[in-house]
Design a protein around this motif. Structure first.
Motif, PDB file in Angstrom:
ATOM      1  N   SER A  80       2.597   6.816   8.052  1.00 55.49           N
ATOM      2  CA  SER A  80       3.254   7.968   7.431  1.00 55.49           C
ATOM      3  C   SER A  80       2.246   8.793   6.640  1.00 55.49           C
ATOM      4  CB  SER A  80       4.378   7.498   6.502  1.00 55.49           C
ATOM      5  OG  SER A  80       5.314   6.729   7.214  1.00 55.49           O
ATOM      6  N   VAL A  81       1.351   8.102   5.952  1.00 53.75           N
ATOM      7  CA  VAL A  81       0.295   8.801   5.223  1.00 53.75           C
ATOM      8  C   VAL A  81      -0.594   9.562   6.206  1.00 53.75           C
ATOM      9  CG1 VAL A  81      -1.610   8.551   3.597  1.00 53.75           C
ATOM     10  CG2 VAL A  81       0.364   7.011   3.450  1.00 53.75           C
ATOM     11  N   GLY A  82      -0.957   8.887   7.291  1.00 53.86           N
ATOM     12  CA  GLY A  82      -1.778   9.537   8.297  1.00 53.86           C
ATOM     13  C   GLY A  82      -1.095  10.732   8.932  1.00 53.86           C
TER      14      GLY A  82
ATOM     15  N   ALA B   6      -5.964  15.680   1.444  1.00 52.64           N
ATOM     16  CA  ALA B   6      -5.883  14.304   0.949  1.00 52.64           C
ATOM     17  C   ALA B   6      -5.681  14.254  -0.557  1.00 52.64           C
ATOM     18  CB  ALA B   6      -7.140  13.538   1.355  1.00 52.64           C
ATOM     19  N   HIS B   7      -6.345  15.166  -1.298  1.00 56.58           N
ATOM     20  CA  HIS B   7      -6.222  15.105  -2.757  1.00 56.58           C
ATOM     21  C   HIS B   7      -4.816  15.481  -3.223  1.00 56.58           C
ATOM     22  CE1 HIS B   7      -7.044  19.415  -2.143  1.00 56.58           C
ATOM     23  NE2 HIS B   7      -6.502  19.622  -3.328  1.00 56.58           N
ATOM     24  N   LEU B   8      -4.143  16.406  -2.504  1.00 56.46           N
ATOM     25  CA  LEU B   8      -2.762  16.755  -2.859  1.00 56.46           C
ATOM     26  C   LEU B   8      -1.807  15.617  -2.504  1.00 56.46           C
ATOM     27  CD1 LEU B   8      -2.388  20.518  -1.816  1.00 56.46           C
ATOM     28  CD2 LEU B   8      -2.681  19.561  -4.115  1.00 56.46           C
TER      29      LEU B   8
ATOM     30  N   GLY C 204      -9.851   9.928   2.236  1.00 56.97           N
ATOM     31  CA  GLY C 204      -8.734   9.788   3.168  1.00 56.97           C
ATOM     32  C   GLY C 204      -8.879   8.592   4.087  1.00 56.97           C
ATOM     33  N   ASN C 205      -9.625   7.568   3.654  1.00 54.04           N
ATOM     34  CA  ASN C 205      -9.861   6.376   4.471  1.00 54.04           C
ATOM     35  C   ASN C 205      -8.659   5.444   4.385  1.00 54.04           C
ATOM     36  OD1 ASN C 205     -10.725   4.101   5.777  1.00 54.04           O
ATOM     37  ND2 ASN C 205     -12.572   3.813   4.531  1.00 54.04           N
ATOM     38  N   LEU C 206      -7.814   5.461   5.427  1.00 56.91           N
ATOM     39  CA  LEU C 206      -6.595   4.654   5.390  1.00 56.91           C
ATOM     40  C   LEU C 206      -6.888   3.166   5.558  1.00 56.91           C
ATOM     41  CD1 LEU C 206      -4.043   6.826   7.395  1.00 56.91           C
ATOM     42  CD2 LEU C 206      -4.486   6.747   4.936  1.00 56.91           C
ATOM     43  N   HIS C 207      -7.990   2.809   6.223  1.00 57.65           N
ATOM     44  CA  HIS C 207      -8.322   1.390   6.368  1.00 57.65           C
ATOM     45  C   HIS C 207      -8.644   0.779   5.006  1.00 57.65           C
ATOM     46  CE1 HIS C 207      -8.240   1.443  10.710  1.00 57.65           C
ATOM     47  NE2 HIS C 207      -9.043   2.505  10.721  1.00 57.65           N
ATOM     48  N   GLY C 208      -9.383   1.513   4.198  1.00 56.32           N
ATOM     49  CA  GLY C 208      -9.671   1.018   2.863  1.00 56.32           C
ATOM     50  C   GLY C 208      -8.427   0.938   2.005  1.00 56.32           C
TER      51      GLY C 208
ATOM     52  N   TYR D 195      -6.902  -2.602   0.403  1.00 58.31           N
ATOM     53  CA  TYR D 195      -6.644  -2.706  -1.035  1.00 58.31           C
ATOM     54  C   TYR D 195      -5.169  -3.003  -1.302  1.00 58.31           C
ATOM     55  CZ  TYR D 195      -5.819  -1.309  -5.858  1.00 58.31           C
ATOM     56  OH  TYR D 195      -5.417  -1.284  -7.168  1.00 58.31           O
ATOM     57  N   ALA D 196      -4.268  -2.324  -0.563  1.00 52.64           N
ATOM     58  CA  ALA D 196      -2.834  -2.496  -0.783  1.00 52.64           C
ATOM     59  C   ALA D 196      -2.398  -3.927  -0.483  1.00 52.64           C
ATOM     60  CB  ALA D 196      -2.050  -1.500   0.066  1.00 52.64           C
TER      61      ALA D 196
END
Length: 410
Positions: free
Chosen positions: A271-273, A282-284, A367-371, A375-376
């Motif tokens: 969903s983020v992607g 990404a910052h918004l 915007g690195n979703l893998h990172g 972390y999550a």
């Protein structure tokens, strides 16, 4: 084609055989009412009228699965379709293009709204009717099937004064139902809550509900711009589907509004992607998002006839479940007069993702979703849907086979 065993043999509401004479409009109208009545009695969400070469196939969707309801003579198709299109406000003379319309009917439980869709096929127009009883009431978080951890997680999200909460999943996964359940936890007396929907599925007390009408140019983006001039505290946006609506929703979430919406993705991280793909910086997005709920629906075992089960090892391995014994006990479907094939109703399996400060910074920086995902998981802010599936199986709400079917699709 024989009648389905889902319901008793075909009979009209007054328990007389259904007899429809060619060219009899009153009989065709009665047939329409009869089919809708049977679908409602079956607790169906949809009624399918499918033309075949030699017959007219009638099916209903119950708990997410299609069942044969009736097989009618093929000659009934033109008159039945014409009747349905007239009552739904569709063009009877147009048979080459898909059409959508709406109507309503009366049932012993109250008024039922009907969403009618026509589609040209090789044997004529197929009609699908979505059945939306107005007497339905929104569920709460407990009825949805959320465990204690999920209730606590989502409960904390909706206490936030601003930000964006997304419900993710495929069509028919119950995303709107989940958002309605969230609204039930929000004080509607002291806050201005406005929803933008297509269509309005439930009527909510003390909530302003706005129907979106794309045919006249009143789409989600234009409706959202208008709502922002109405001093809202909470906004439910039926769906984010383009860059314009995504940007308006994100800006609303970072300027003092709590925004709830849905996206069609398979997981919380996707969903983020998806919003990044739509062009949201990404910052918004990092400033706006406070949580994502991804979900699937599984059939609930009938409590009257469920039986102890020994699921296959390969199915248990999909869910990382131990063998029977040492406190591990599993249940399977049986079937009785109170259910259909051992199941009755559905519950949700939920994957929850909560954003904290470090995660926001990671998303905003690159915007690195893998990172973000790593972390999550390590910090416990992402509860995978597999854990929800294991909880539902251990609680005896559903079978290992049913939970595995859903988890494999994620």
């Amino acid at each position: 084609m024989p009648n389905s065993t889902l319901l008793p043999p075909a009979r009209s509401i007054d328990n007389k055989p259904v007899v429809v004479a060619p060219g009899d409009p009153k009989a065709v109208a009665s047939l329409q009412e009869y089919l809708i009545e049977r679908a409602l009695e079956a607790r169906a969400s949809d009624l399918h009228i499918e033309p075949r070469l030699e017959h007219l196939r009638i099916r209903v969707r119950v708990d997410g699965w299609l069942h044969d309801l009736e097989a009618l003579p093929a000659w009934l198709h033109p008159s039945l379709v014409a009747r349905l299109k007239i009552t739904a406000g569709l063009d009877v003379t147009e048979r080459r293009r898909p059409q959508d319309g709406r109507s309503s009917t009366q049932h012993r439980t109250g008024t039922v709204d009907l969403r009618v869709s026509s589609l040209p096929t090789q044997h004529g127009e197929k009609i699908v009717i979505r059945l939306l009883p107005r007497s339905r009431r929104p569920l709460d978080l407990v009825q949805l099937g959320l465990d204690a951890h999920g209730q606590a997680t989502i409960g904390s999200l909706i206490q936030q004064p601003q930000g964006m909460i997304l419900a993710a999943g495929p069509t028919g996964a119950g995303k709107t139902t989940t958002l309605y359940a969230l609204l039930r936890r929000i004080d509607a007396i002291g806050r201005n809550i406005i929803t933008l929907e297509d269509p309005i599925e439930y009527e909510l007390p003390n909530v302003v509900q706005v129907p979106v009408k794309r045919a006249i140019g009143f789409d989600f983006a234009s409706a959202l711009r208008a709502v922002l001039r109405q001093d809202p505290d909470v906004i439910l946006l039926g769906e984010i589907r383009d860059e314009e609506s995504a940007m308006i929703a994100v800006r609303a979430a970072i300027t003092g509004h709590l925004v709830l919406s849905t996206v069609h993705t398979n997981s919380a991280l996707e969903s983020v992607g998806r919003l990044l793909e739509l062009g949201v910086p990404a910052h918004l997005l990092a400033s706006a998002l406070i949580g994502v709920i991804s979900q699937r629906l599984v059939r609930r075992l009938c409590s009257a006839c469920r039986r102890p089960d020994r699921p296959a090892e390969n199915l248990r391995q999909v869910l990382s479940l131990p063998p029977e014994g040492n406190g591990a006990r599993y249940w399977g479907a049986s079937g009785c007069v109170d259910c259909r094939e051992g199941f009755s109703g559905r519950i949700g399996l939920f994957e929850t993702l909560v954003f904290d400060g470090p995660m926001r910074r990671m998303l905003a920086d690159d915007g690195n979703l893998h990172g973000v995902e790593s972390y999550a998981i390590e910090s416990g802010l992402l509860q995978p849907i597999g854990e929800a599936a294991r909880s539902a199986v251990r609680s005896g709400w559903t079978s290992v086979e049913e939970a595995t079917r859903v988890v494999r699709s994620v």
